[in-house]
Design a protein around this motif. Structure first.
Motif, PDB file in Angstrom:
ATOM      1  N   GLU A 248       0.835  -1.210   0.000  1.00  0.00           N
ATOM      2  CA  GLU A 248       0.000   0.000   0.000  1.00  0.00           C
ATOM      3  C   GLU A 248       0.868   1.257   0.000  1.00  0.00           C
ATOM      4  O   GLU A 248       0.583   2.236  -0.709  1.00  0.00           O
ATOM      5  CB  GLU A 248      -0.911  -0.018   1.225  1.00  0.00           C
ATOM      6  CG  GLU A 248      -1.715   1.251   1.460  1.00  0.00           C
ATOM      7  CD  GLU A 248      -2.835   1.448   0.445  1.00  0.00           C
ATOM      8  OE1 GLU A 248      -3.285   2.607   0.300  1.00  0.00           O
ATOM      9  OE2 GLU A 248      -3.242   0.470  -0.199  1.00  0.00           O
ATOM     10  N   ILE A 249       1.951   1.240   0.777  1.00  0.00           N
ATOM     11  CA  ILE A 249       2.853   2.392   0.843  1.00  0.00           C
ATOM     12  C   ILE A 249       3.486   2.654  -0.523  1.00  0.00           C
ATOM     13  O   ILE A 249       3.571   3.800  -0.982  1.00  0.00           O
ATOM     14  CB  ILE A 249       3.945   2.151   1.915  1.00  0.00           C
ATOM     15  CG1 ILE A 249       3.327   2.208   3.312  1.00  0.00           C
ATOM     16  CG2 ILE A 249       5.070   3.170   1.788  1.00  0.00           C
ATOM     17  CD1 ILE A 249       4.276   1.814   4.429  1.00  0.00           C
ATOM     18  N   ARG A 252       1.132   4.183  -3.001  1.00  0.00           N
ATOM     19  CA  ARG A 252       0.996   5.626  -2.793  1.00  0.00           C
ATOM     20  C   ARG A 252       2.210   6.383  -3.314  1.00  0.00           C
ATOM     21  O   ARG A 252       2.095   7.505  -3.816  1.00  0.00           O
ATOM     22  CB  ARG A 252       0.800   5.914  -1.303  1.00  0.00           C
ATOM     23  CG  ARG A 252      -0.452   5.306  -0.698  1.00  0.00           C
ATOM     24  CD  ARG A 252      -0.485   5.507   0.817  1.00  0.00           C
ATOM     25  NE  ARG A 252      -1.634   4.852   1.433  1.00  0.00           N
ATOM     26  CZ  ARG A 252      -1.866   4.868   2.751  1.00  0.00           C
ATOM     27  NH1 ARG A 252      -1.021   5.494   3.563  1.00  0.00           N
ATOM     28  NH2 ARG A 252      -2.930   4.250   3.231  1.00  0.00           N
ATOM     29  N   ALA A 360      -4.273  -0.605   5.056  1.00  0.00           N
ATOM     30  CA  ALA A 360      -4.259   0.848   4.852  1.00  0.00           C
ATOM     31  C   ALA A 360      -3.972   1.578   6.166  1.00  0.00           C
ATOM     32  O   ALA A 360      -3.218   2.565   6.193  1.00  0.00           O
ATOM     33  CB  ALA A 360      -5.590   1.311   4.259  1.00  0.00           C
ATOM     34  N   GLN A 361      -4.565   1.104   7.264  1.00  0.00           N
ATOM     35  CA  GLN A 361      -4.295   1.708   8.575  1.00  0.00           C
ATOM     36  C   GLN A 361      -2.838   1.521   8.969  1.00  0.00           C
ATOM     37  O   GLN A 361      -2.207   2.428   9.528  1.00  0.00           O
ATOM     38  CB  GLN A 361      -5.196   1.074   9.633  1.00  0.00           C
ATOM     39  CG  GLN A 361      -6.641   1.506   9.604  1.00  0.00           C
ATOM     40  CD  GLN A 361      -7.412   0.883  10.755  1.00  0.00           C
ATOM     41  OE1 GLN A 361      -7.717  -0.313  10.739  1.00  0.00           O
ATOM     42  NE2 GLN A 361      -7.720   1.678  11.745  1.00  0.00           N
ATOM     43  N   TRP A 362      -2.306   0.339   8.686  1.00  0.00           N
ATOM     44  CA  TRP A 362      -0.909   0.069   9.007  1.00  0.00           C
ATOM     45  C   TRP A 362       0.013   0.917   8.143  1.00  0.00           C
ATOM     46  O   TRP A 362       1.037   1.417   8.613  1.00  0.00           O
ATOM     47  CB  TRP A 362      -0.613  -1.427   8.851  1.00  0.00           C
ATOM     48  CG  TRP A 362      -0.967  -2.156  10.107  1.00  0.00           C
ATOM     49  CD1 TRP A 362      -2.207  -2.575  10.502  1.00  0.00           C
ATOM     50  CD2 TRP A 362      -0.075  -2.487  11.165  1.00  0.00           C
ATOM     51  NE1 TRP A 362      -2.144  -3.154  11.739  1.00  0.00           N
ATOM     52  CE2 TRP A 362      -0.856  -3.122  12.169  1.00  0.00           C
ATOM     53  CE3 TRP A 362       1.286  -2.327  11.370  1.00  0.00           C
ATOM     54  CZ2 TRP A 362      -0.282  -3.583  13.357  1.00  0.00           C
ATOM     55  CZ3 TRP A 362       1.862  -2.781  12.554  1.00  0.00           C
ATOM     56  CH2 TRP A 362       1.077  -3.399  13.534  1.00  0.00           C
ATOM     57  N   ALA A 363      -0.352   1.102   6.895  1.00  0.00           N
ATOM     58  CA  ALA A 363       0.443   1.970   6.020  1.00  0.00           C
ATOM     59  C   ALA A 363       0.450   3.397   6.557  1.00  0.00           C
ATOM     60  O   ALA A 363       1.492   4.068   6.573  1.00  0.00           O
ATOM     61  CB  ALA A 363      -0.119   1.930   4.597  1.00  0.00           C
ATOM     62  N   ASP A 364      -0.709   3.867   7.024  1.00  0.00           N
ATOM     63  CA  ASP A 364      -0.796   5.220   7.599  1.00  0.00           C
ATOM     64  C   ASP A 364       0.144   5.371   8.791  1.00  0.00           C
ATOM     65  O   ASP A 364       0.877   6.360   8.905  1.00  0.00           O
ATOM     66  CB  ASP A 364      -2.225   5.517   8.047  1.00  0.00           C
ATOM     67  CG  ASP A 364      -3.210   5.649   6.888  1.00  0.00           C
ATOM     68  OD1 ASP A 364      -2.750   5.848   5.741  1.00  0.00           O
ATOM     69  OD2 ASP A 364      -4.428   5.540   7.134  1.00  0.00           O
ATOM     70  N   ALA A 365       0.101   4.392   9.706  1.00  0.00           N
ATOM     71  CA  ALA A 365       0.915   4.473  10.927  1.00  0.00           C
ATOM     72  C   ALA A 365       2.405   4.423  10.596  1.00  0.00           C
ATOM     73  O   ALA A 365       3.212   5.197  11.150  1.00  0.00           O
ATOM     74  CB  ALA A 365       0.537   3.337  11.873  1.00  0.00           C
ATOM     75  N   GLU A 367       3.844   5.238   7.766  1.00  0.00           N
ATOM     76  CA  GLU A 367       4.224   6.478   7.067  1.00  0.00           C
ATOM     77  C   GLU A 367       4.385   7.642   8.034  1.00  0.00           C
ATOM     78  O   GLU A 367       5.268   8.489   7.845  1.00  0.00           O
ATOM     79  CB  GLU A 367       3.177   6.827   6.002  1.00  0.00           C
ATOM     80  CG  GLU A 367       3.284   5.987   4.742  1.00  0.00           C
ATOM     81  CD  GLU A 367       2.274   6.406   3.695  1.00  0.00           C
ATOM     82  OE1 GLU A 367       2.605   6.302   2.498  1.00  0.00           O
ATOM     83  OE2 GLU A 367       1.158   6.839   4.071  1.00  0.00           O
ATOM     84  N   GLN A 368       3.570   7.684   9.074  1.00  0.00           N
ATOM     85  CA  GLN A 368       3.698   8.765  10.065  1.00  0.00           C
ATOM     86  C   GLN A 368       5.117   8.848  10.608  1.00  0.00           C
ATOM     87  O   GLN A 368       5.687   9.940  10.717  1.00  0.00           O
ATOM     88  CB  GLN A 368       2.735   8.536  11.230  1.00  0.00           C
ATOM     89  CG  GLN A 368       1.304   8.930  10.995  1.00  0.00           C
ATOM     90  CD  GLN A 368       0.490   8.807  12.275  1.00  0.00           C
ATOM     91  OE1 GLN A 368       0.905   9.295  13.331  1.00  0.00           O
ATOM     92  NE2 GLN A 368      -0.645   8.147  12.190  1.00  0.00           N
TER      93      GLN A 368
END
Length: 421
Positions: A248-249, A252, A360-365, A367-368
């Motif tokens: 997912e990362i 993006r 997607a949630q794991w990708a968000d975390a 990436e943060q």
């Protein structure tokens, strides 16, 4: 004080991350060592898996591992071990009988298979039984991933018997206490919380030079961002979650300079490391993911030091030893908000907790922290202090107090024993 520890299905001397060896092995060998150094004599009984081991392994003063022959050395899956419970128990009894004067003050069993043996020996030797489940069938089934095989009802029944009949139960966290009460109707008064620790003398923060050397040795680009997974390769530990989040990362940002390390071996009758290698290929990550064989703690340090982030996407963890070891090396952790991980990881301070396993949630975390160097570095610095609050010496001290409490319990007579089942 002399303690008989029972670890039937896996030896504390086995390499964690291989087969059925994991956090429980780390827990047993480290608490046993620290108990021995406090003057407690500890014998750990385990099933022999190769003839070259010998019957007795002297680990250090006051600590030895006793290999009991029960079934064939190789080719026996963990799921088949219940067929060897009588043979294993008989081997322990014979070992003690043949050594005149050998007697134990208490039994500490680890995992439900060992607990069944410990229950028998408790009544035979008339000493208290302390039991640590490490994982529970009802809890695993409640949190398992969609494709994971459920634990058997037979195992759950055996665990219920141990909850009902053990003199004391040891858990890693208060959350485990609640799970035992909710799923097994346990008596909270006989549950003791003993948090695990980390070897903070071995797992230490790396310098910039340490990180460079570690990456060179592992074949990881020096200027890439690195996310590591350490543990057994099975659905329940969630390596597939990290791989899908990584895909997912890159979807993006295809040009992101990111590498992933997967360090561990397959675990379970149907598990295979090729499953995860194939998944990486299917997701287009073949050149982005490096798979490493399990390695001893002395070498695992370099994996943690090479990483910018350690991911722990398990579906449940009684505590989270990998998370603690990573933090001790100064590496922040992104972990699932399950089991004991919210205690092992200080959310927002030493890492991030993710609610759920959506890629997607794991990708968000991830990436943060990958995109915020200042925050990630600050979390790594805070992680060292957080991990320092947990030590194996402290765990052993609490266990010694549990044993003392067990010795003070008046064991029930024949009329007072609870019915089986």
């Amino acid at each position: 004080m002399r303690i008989a520890m029972i670890s039937m299905h896996t030896s504390p001397l086995e390499q964690p991350g291989v087969g059925d060896a994991g956090g429980m092995n780390v827990y047993i060998i480290n608490t046993a060592r620290q108990l021995a150094r406090r003057g407690v004599t500890v014998d750990v009984y385990t099933r022999a898996t190769r003839p070259s081991q010998g019957e007795i392994v002297e680990v250090e003063e006051n600590l030895r591992v006793i290999n009991v022959i029960a079934g064939p050395y190789e080719g026996l899956a963990k799921e088949e071990l219940p067929t060897q419970l009588a043979a294993f128990a008989g081997g322990v009894i014979e070992f003690v009988r043949c050594r005149q004067g050998l007697a134990y003050d208490a039994i500490h069993s680890h995992y439900w298979l060992s607990g069944q043996v410990g229950w028998l020996l408790r009544d035979l030797w008339d000493v208290p039984l302390i039991h640590t489940a490490h994982t529970l069938a009802a809890v695993k089934n409640a949190h398992r991933s969609e494709g994971d095989t459920p634990e058997s009802e037979a195992r759950r029944i055996c665990e219920q018997q141990l909850v009902d009949n053990a003199d004391l139960l040891v858990v890693n966290t208060v959350d485990e206490t609640r799970e035992l009460v909710a799923h097994y109707d346990a008596d909270a008064a006989k549950i003791e919380v003993v948090p695990p620790g980390a070897d903070t003398e071995l797992f230490t923060p790396g310098t910039h030079r340490n990180t460079e050397l570690s990456r060179r040795h592992l074949g990881i680009p020096l200027h890439a961002k690195v996310v590591a997974f350490v543990g057994r390769l099975q659905e329940f530990k969630g390596p597939q979650v990290l791989l899908r989040a990584t895909a997912e990362i890159f979807e993006r940002d295809p040009h992101r300079n990111l590498r992933v390390i997967i360090c561990g071996g397959a675990s379970g009758a149907s598990a295979s490391s090729s499953t995860y290698r194939n998944l990486a290929g299917e997701l287009g990550l073949a050149n982005r993911v490096r798979f490493l064989d399990p390695r001893p703690p002395e070498e695992l340090v370099s994996v943690y030091q090479a990483a910018d982030i350690v991911a722990v996407p398990s579906y449940n963890e009684s505590f989270g030893l990998v998370a603690m070891e990573a933090q001790a090396t100064g590496t922040p952790v992104v972990a699932a908000a399950v089991g004991g991980l919210p205690i092992a990881v200080a959310d927002g301070e030493t890492g991030l907790l993710v609610h759920g396993h959506d890629p997607a949630q794991w990708a968000d975390a991830l990436e943060q922290l990958l995109d915020d160097d200042e925050r990630r570095i600050a979390m790594g610095e805070a992680a060292v202090g957080h991990a320092a609050q947990f030590s194996w010496a402290a765990s052993a001290g609490r266990l010694a107090a549990v044993y003392e409490r067990a010795l003070a319990i008046e064991l029930p007579d024949c009329q007072g024993r609870k019915a089986q089942g």
